[in-house]
Write a protein that holds these residues in place. Structure first.
Motif, short mmCIF file in Angstrom:
data_model
loop_
_atom_site.label_atom_id
_atom_site.label_comp_id
_atom_site.label_asym_id
_atom_site.label_seq_id
_atom_site.Cartn_x
_atom_site.Cartn_y
_atom_site.Cartn_z
N PRO A 129 0.84 -1.19 0.00
CA PRO A 129 0.00 0.00 0.00
C PRO A 129 0.88 1.25 0.00
O PRO A 129 2.07 1.17 0.27
CB PRO A 129 -0.79 -0.11 1.31
N ALA A 130 0.27 2.38 -0.28
CA ALA A 130 1.02 3.63 -0.33
C ALA A 130 0.34 4.68 0.54
O ALA A 130 -0.88 4.66 0.70
CB ALA A 130 1.12 4.13 -1.76
N SER A 185 -12.64 -1.86 3.96
CA SER A 185 -11.39 -1.24 3.53
C SER A 185 -11.61 0.22 3.20
O SER A 185 -12.66 0.61 2.70
CB SER A 185 -10.83 -1.94 2.29
N CYS A 186 -10.59 0.99 3.48
CA CYS A 186 -10.55 2.38 3.07
C CYS A 186 -9.08 2.73 2.87
O CYS A 186 -8.23 1.85 2.95
CB CYS A 186 -11.22 3.30 4.08
N VAL A 187 -8.79 3.97 2.59
CA VAL A 187 -7.40 4.39 2.48
C VAL A 187 -7.09 5.31 3.66
O VAL A 187 -7.99 5.89 4.28
CB VAL A 187 -7.09 5.09 1.13
N SER A 237 -2.31 -2.53 9.69
CA SER A 237 -3.37 -1.64 9.22
C SER A 237 -3.65 -0.62 10.32
O SER A 237 -3.34 -0.84 11.49
CB SER A 237 -4.65 -2.42 8.89
N ARG A 238 -4.20 0.49 9.92
CA ARG A 238 -4.66 1.51 10.86
C ARG A 238 -6.18 1.39 10.83
O ARG A 238 -6.79 1.40 9.76
CB ARG A 238 -4.19 2.90 10.44
N ALA A 277 -4.74 -0.16 4.98
CA ALA A 277 -3.40 -0.77 4.98
C ALA A 277 -2.34 0.31 5.13
O ALA A 277 -2.48 1.42 4.63
CB ALA A 277 -3.18 -1.54 3.68
N VAL A 278 -1.29 -0.03 5.85
CA VAL A 278 -0.18 0.88 6.08
C VAL A 278 1.00 0.39 5.24
O VAL A 278 1.27 -0.81 5.18
CB VAL A 278 0.20 0.91 7.58
N PRO A 279 1.70 1.31 4.57
CA PRO A 279 2.86 0.88 3.80
C PRO A 279 3.86 0.10 4.66
O PRO A 279 4.03 0.37 5.84
CB PRO A 279 3.47 2.20 3.31
N ILE A 280 4.49 -0.87 4.03
CA ILE A 280 5.44 -1.75 4.72
C ILE A 280 6.86 -1.33 4.39
O ILE A 280 7.22 -1.24 3.21
CB ILE A 280 5.23 -3.22 4.30
#
Length: 162
Positions: free
Chosen positions: A11-12, A90-92, A121-122, A139-142
């Motif tokens: 994710p970004a 899900s959301c961003v 995830s947040r 999702a949080v970037p990894i």
């Protein structure tokens, strides 16, 4: 060891919502939520959580949808008792604060978080007027060299390095 095919999609921070989807399709999964006040619940899901009203059969059902495959049916009835069951959507990342703000304006004290979860995830938890626990999860970037990536690799999930 778990077998996971392919690398994890990353994710970004600047990910953009695909927007609500109002087309028709065979729904693979959806909750049916009983509510004592269909109008109050519908208003909260629309204005607070950002769903759209796909269609309404007055006094019988309100079919709500956010992104594709994020359907909820509200029906008149006795709300279920308190539960630990949560419905996640899900959301961003950029949507979480605004969703929390809107929900709090409608029903103060109905949100908790967002909170960073161990599964990367947040998550914002919202209790709707009928008592449904809704989790908006982004999702949080990894970091490919960070501890989350290492935990994922340890269970057989490939996290690519640039």
């Amino acid at each position: 060891m778990n077998e996971f095919r392919g690398p994890v999609p990353t994710p970004a921070y600047d990910a953009v919502s695909p927007g609500n989807y109002l087309g028709f399709y065979g729904m693979p999964m959806f909750p049916i939520v009983p509510t004592a006040d269909l109008d109050v619940s519908t208003d909260f899901w629309l204005r607070g959580l950002g769903f759209d009203n796909l269609f309404t059969l007055p006094g019988e059902i309100v079919h709500l949808r956010r992104w594709a495959f994020q359907d909820v049916l509200l029906r008149p009835g006795t709300p279920a008792g308190p539960s630990e069951v949560r419905i996640s959507f899900s959301c961003v990342l950029s949507e979480l604060d605004e969703i929390a703000k809107r929900c709090e304006e409608i029903t103060p004290g109905c949100t908790s978080g967002p909170e960073l979860m161990p599964w990367n995830s947040r998550e914002l938890t919202v209790v709707t007027p009928e008592g449904t626990n809704v989790v908006m999860t982004a999702a949080v970037p990894i970091d490919p060299d960070g501890p989350v990536a290492e935990r994922m690799r340890a269970v057989g999930i490939d996290v690519p390095r640039p």
